[in-house]
Design a protein around this motif. Structure first.
Motif, PDB file in Angstrom:
ATOM      1  N   THR A  44       8.971  23.882  41.209  1.00 32.69           N
ATOM      2  CA  THR A  44       9.068  22.429  41.072  1.00 32.69           C
ATOM      3  C   THR A  44      10.519  22.016  40.858  1.00 32.69           C
ATOM      4  OG1 THR A  44       6.897  22.429  40.074  1.00 32.69           O
ATOM      5  CG2 THR A  44       8.217  20.442  39.788  1.00 32.69           C
ATOM      6  N   GLU A  99      -2.396  21.086  35.630  1.00 35.05           N
ATOM      7  CA  GLU A  99      -3.512  20.868  34.709  1.00 35.05           C
ATOM      8  C   GLU A  99      -4.812  21.443  35.266  1.00 35.05           C
ATOM      9  OE1 GLU A  99      -3.502  16.685  34.173  1.00 35.05           O
ATOM     10  OE2 GLU A  99      -1.631  16.770  33.045  1.00 35.05           O
ATOM     11  N   ILE A 100      -5.003  21.264  36.568  1.00 33.99           N
ATOM     12  CA  ILE A 100      -6.253  21.725  37.172  1.00 33.99           C
ATOM     13  C   ILE A 100      -6.369  23.238  37.064  1.00 33.99           C
ATOM     14  CG2 ILE A 100      -7.562  21.895  39.336  1.00 33.99           C
ATOM     15  CD1 ILE A 100      -6.210  19.163  40.044  1.00 33.99           C
ATOM     16  N   ASP A 101      -5.240  23.912  37.270  1.00 36.52           N
ATOM     17  CA  ASP A 101      -5.287  25.370  37.164  1.00 36.52           C
ATOM     18  C   ASP A 101      -5.765  25.719  35.780  1.00 36.52           C
ATOM     19  OD1 ASP A 101      -4.591  25.626  39.664  1.00 36.52           O
ATOM     20  OD2 ASP A 101      -2.662  26.582  39.361  1.00 36.52           O
ATOM     21  N   ARG A 110       4.972  14.299  38.928  1.00 43.55           N
ATOM     22  CA  ARG A 110       3.621  13.958  38.449  1.00 43.55           C
ATOM     23  C   ARG A 110       2.578  14.772  39.200  1.00 43.55           C
ATOM     24  NH1 ARG A 110       2.068   7.860  37.721  1.00 43.55           N
ATOM     25  NH2 ARG A 110       0.112   8.946  37.349  1.00 43.55           N
ATOM     26  N   GLN A 111       2.777  14.868  40.506  1.00 44.56           N
ATOM     27  CA  GLN A 111       1.841  15.625  41.335  1.00 44.56           C
ATOM     28  C   GLN A 111       1.785  17.080  40.879  1.00 44.56           C
ATOM     29  OE1 GLN A 111       0.585  13.452  43.168  1.00 44.56           O
ATOM     30  NE2 GLN A 111      -0.811  14.578  44.496  1.00 44.56           N
ATOM     31  N   SER A 112       2.943  17.661  40.644  1.00 48.68           N
ATOM     32  CA  SER A 112       3.012  19.063  40.234  1.00 48.68           C
ATOM     33  C   SER A 112       2.342  19.251  38.893  1.00 48.68           C
ATOM     34  CB  SER A 112       4.460  19.531  40.124  1.00 48.68           C
ATOM     35  OG  SER A 112       5.109  19.334  41.335  1.00 48.68           O
ATOM     36  N   LEU A 113       2.582  18.313  37.965  1.00 44.16           N
ATOM     37  CA  LEU A 113       1.989  18.433  36.644  1.00 44.16           C
ATOM     38  C   LEU A 113       0.469  18.375  36.755  1.00 44.16           C
ATOM     39  CD1 LEU A 113       4.355  16.266  34.438  1.00 44.16           C
ATOM     40  CD2 LEU A 113       4.108  18.742  34.482  1.00 44.16           C
ATOM     41  N   ARG A 114      -0.017  17.468  37.597  1.00 42.45           N
ATOM     42  CA  ARG A 114      -1.459  17.312  37.763  1.00 42.45           C
ATOM     43  C   ARG A 114      -2.066  18.602  38.306  1.00 42.45           C
ATOM     44  NH1 ARG A 114      -2.306  11.952  40.500  1.00 42.45           N
ATOM     45  NH2 ARG A 114      -1.325  11.223  38.585  1.00 42.45           N
ATOM     46  N   LEU A 115      -1.413  19.190  39.297  1.00 37.80           N
ATOM     47  CA  LEU A 115      -1.887  20.456  39.855  1.00 37.80           C
ATOM     48  C   LEU A 115      -1.938  21.514  38.767  1.00 37.80           C
ATOM     49  CD1 LEU A 115      -0.152  20.786  43.322  1.00 37.80           C
ATOM     50  CD2 LEU A 115      -2.598  20.749  42.849  1.00 37.80           C
TER      51      LEU A 115
END
Lengths: 441, 325
Positions: free
Chosen positions: B247, B323-325, B316-321
């Motif tokens: 990132t 979280e899902i992991d 933001r997109q990277s952080l969201r990804l």
């Protein structure tokens, strides 16, 4: 972003400085008269910005001018800084917006107008008698110093272009004398191509695609112009039938005789360095360029000594010689200079008659018509002197420097040379851009 | 974890959130926090002076109409509101430049990341002396100023005397004499991309290598034992661990490539044709080329906003990804 931020920071800083201390000194100084009587006690530093040409071409003339200046102002230090053509205006803008300015600056004669209009230089109208033979100043250069009736700079030297050719190559190709008509030029080019065509790099006539001084000489030769003022508005002339005819001739000549890059210009790479490599029989250049081909050092090739001759570029329209661009330089004194007296004394020394003779010996056209007659008698300078009398000039318009710096002409010509656009389409695009820039929209 | 309530907070000034359970300690915390602010004060002052002030000036400049006349005389430039922005945003040429810049950035960032990842993986697999050699080479490349490396590449691809043309011309039947790499913007940008990617690989490769060397060997071994291929191991095991590093490296690369200037400017001999203008060059040409300082400033502000928008979105997109992991 870094560059822009730094640039913006610099701009902001100098703006701030200018606002704080610029208003007082500058405007008051421009009203008074200038005296170059001399002052044995005056001390300080006179800052002079000259272009690199002086550094390589005539350093002795610069030294002589400073020596003459020191007879009047023995305690003043003269600091000469040499500038590059491709960024000197950007540097000048930054310097002029501050309070520490160069006192004397050299300007190309096509670059002056916007500076004259924005009050960057000191009005010298009442002081022209301080400079040698000012009544007979070279007309083109003097015009580039004049704005709304006032004179803001001093003609320094001019250079007009002629063809430089390889005597040995001409002889080997069976050409006995330089061409005097355009048809002869093209025929000689074909002969050279037959003789040297085995060399894939060989150009009978080296002509880079962005060499606008050359392409526009064809335009003026055919009776075209860049633009003319008509009832307070500039009217572009590049899309006229005459201009298109000239551009078409230029392209035909380039296609036939030149292998130079379509996307480079006459200065990058310096065309004399290309000619020095031995794959070029003719080039269209300034006096000092012709002299540099066989120079020892700076990319010259001493083996070509005595092999370089010159002749006037023949007109493609039939008359004797093609009109050459009235290129040249002026010396101006900045409006913010605190030492206008010293500056004027130095400029007077630099453009003095003996100094101008030294510039002539370096291959330049002097700044007065009196000296031009002298130059015509020097065999090496005669073709250049003749073409200096028959020259064209860019429109004297406040917007002209913008036209040059926006590169519309160079890029349009590259489109023509490479065949990316037809001559008519490219001419139309250039014309529209020139017209709108000159009319300040 | 069981020592949670007993242990005193290790770094009182940092963001470790006190959940309010240890109320008596609050008062003592005020002093360290004050010290913290005092300690960052010099940085804030320097940043405000060096970055903040020019940025404010830049925005002000973009709202004015500053010409040479005001520049030389020191007179105040008139304010023109958003006229410059209207001119910039209403110019179809500007949007072509934006599109060109975006495509250029995407190509360069992807190439940089792929090649740098390859280099980092090679460095891990290589023997010690080889790794040392690669590191030294990378650092040499890194240490070379952009202007110098661009000039060197310019000579390699020179029209008259370039060694690349000579080398390709050695292939039978190929005529590369006087081949002009910049005649066509696609091949011209190819050369520029080569220069940019070449210069960008060292930092990214060394950073990724540092990350890769921290990935526990056992994890990858386990994956291999379970029958994963090398590609699967990288994509499913190594990459997710390295994601934070990717990132950061991606955001930095985008910022660098989006505003690339030196390479294009020098490669085109400080006279870039319209088809070589990216946002950085475009802004400079307006501001300092044709002395429309305010218009250039407006372009610069738009560039900053575009980059800011991208960066916020991407992080933001990277952080969201994550979280899902």
């Amino acid at each position: 972003m870094k560059h822009r931020l730094i640039a913006a920071a610099g701009l902001a800083a100098v703006l701030f400085g200018a606002a704080a201390c610029g208003s007082g000194g500058g405007s008051a100084a421009s009203g008074g008269t200038i005296s170059t009587a001399g002052d044995a006690k005056a001390s300080g530093t006179l800052k002079v910005w000259l272009q690199v040409d002086a550094q390589t071409g005539w350093p002795d003339a610069v030294k002589a001018a400073t020596a003459a200046f020191h007879k009047k102002y023995p305690k003043v230090t003269v600091q000469v800084d040499y500038q590059q053509w491709n960024n000197h205006l950007t540097k000048l803008d930054a310097a002029l917006s501050g309070s520490t300015v160069p006192d004397v600056v050299e300007m190309g004669d096509t670059e002056t107008t916007s500076y004259l209009a924005s009050g960057a230089f000191r009005d010298l109208s009442k002081s022209t008698n301080l400079f040698a033979d000012s009544a007979n100043w070279n007309k083109g250069l003097a015009a580039s110093c004049r704005y709304e009736g006032a004179t803001y700079c001093v003609p320094y030297y001019s250079g007009s272009r002629t063809v430089f050719y390889r005597k040995d190559m001409f002889a080997k190709a069976g050409i006995t004398k330089p061409p005097t008509t355009y048809d002869e030029l093209m025929a000689d080019g074909a002969k050279l191509d037959r003789k040297y065509g085995g060399d894939p790099k060989f150009s009978a006539f080296y002509m880079p695609g962005k060499f606008w001084y050359s392409a526009l000489s064809f335009v003026y030769d055919a009776g075209g112009t860049i633009a003319t003022k008509n009832g307070g508005k500039w009217q572009g002339g590049l899309a006229s039938p005459a201009a298109i005819k000239g551009l078409t001739q230029w392209k035909a000549m380039t296609d036939k005789l030149s292998k130079a890059s379509k996307t480079s210009d006459e200065a990058n790479p310096q065309q004399y360095t290309v000619m020095a490599q031995g794959h070029v029989a003719m080039m269209y250049g300034l006096g000092w360029e012709g002299g540099s081909v066989a120079a020892d050092g700076n990319g010259g090739n001493p083996k070509l000594k005595d092999q370089i001759g010159s002749f006037a570029m023949p007109s493609a329209a039939g008359s004797t010689a093609m009109q050459s661009f009235a290129g040249g330089s002026d010396l101006a004194i900045t409006a913010k200079s605190r030492h206008a007296d010293w500056a004027a004394a130095w400029v007077a020394a630099m453009t003095g008659t003996s100094n101008e003779r030294a510039l002539m010996r370096a291959g330049n056209i002097p700044n007065t018509t009196t000296l031009l007659d002298e130059a015509a008698k020097i065999p090496a300078l005669a073709p250049a002197a003749a073409s200096a009398k028959n020259s064209w000039m860019v429109p004297i318009a406040e917007g002209w420097p913008k036209v040059e710096k926006s590169l519309v002409l160079q890029n349009g010509l590259a489109d023509i040379a490479s065949g990316k656009k037809s001559v008519a389409d490219a001419a139309k695009a250039m014309n529209a851009a020139v017209e709108s820039t000159l009319n300040g929209s | 974890m069981s020592t949670h309530t007993e242990a005193p907070p290790t770094a009182p000034g940092t963001a470790a959130p006190p959940d309010g359970t240890v109320t008596p300690r609050r008062r003592t915390r005020a002093t360290p926090r004050l010290i913290g602010y005092l300690l960052i004060l010099p940085t804030v002052v320097v940043l405000a002076g060096v970055q903040g002030y020019p940025l404010v000036k830049l925005v002000l400049l973009s709202l004015q109409d500053l010409t040479q006349r005001e520049l030389f005389s020191g007179l105040p430039a008139p304010y023109v509101g958003f006229a410059n922005y209207a001119r910039v945003l209403g110019d179809p040429g500007f949007w072509t430049v934006v599109l060109r810049t975006v495509v250029f950035t995407v190509v360069n960032v992807v190439l940089t990341l792929v090649l740098a990842t390859g280099t980092a993986l090679v460095m891990r697999a290589a023997s010690r002396w080889c790794r040392l050699l690669v590191t030294v080479v990378l650092i040499c490349v890194w240490a070379m100023p952009q202007v110098v490396s661009t000039l060197v590449f310019n000579w390699l691809f020179d029209y008259e005397f370039g060694v690349v043309n000579w080398l390709i011309g050695l292939v039978p039947g190929v005529d590369m004499d006087n081949h002009d790499w910049y005649a066509n913007a696609v091949s011209g940008f190819g050369v520029i991309t080569l220069i940019v990617v070449w210069g960008a690989i060292p930092f990214v490769a060394i950073t990724l290598y540092a990350g890769i060397s921290q990935v526990p060997k056992e994890l990858e071994e386990a994956a291999r034992v379970d029958g994963a291929s090398a590609a699967q191991t990288f994509l499913r095991v190594t990459y997710p661990i390295l994601r934070p590093i990717y990132t950061i490296v991606t955001v930095l690369s985008v910022i660098w490539d989006f505003q690339v200037f030196n390479q294009i400017w020098v490669a085109r001999g400080s006279k870039p044709e319209p088809e070589y203008q990216t946002l950085g060059v475009y802004s400079f040409m307006h501001a300092f080329g044709v002395n429309e300082y305010s218009l250039g400033a407006a372009v610069a502000v738009v560039t900053v906003l575009l980059l800011l928008g991208f960066t916020v979105f991407y992080i933001r997109q990277s952080l969201r990804l994550g979280e899902i992991d």
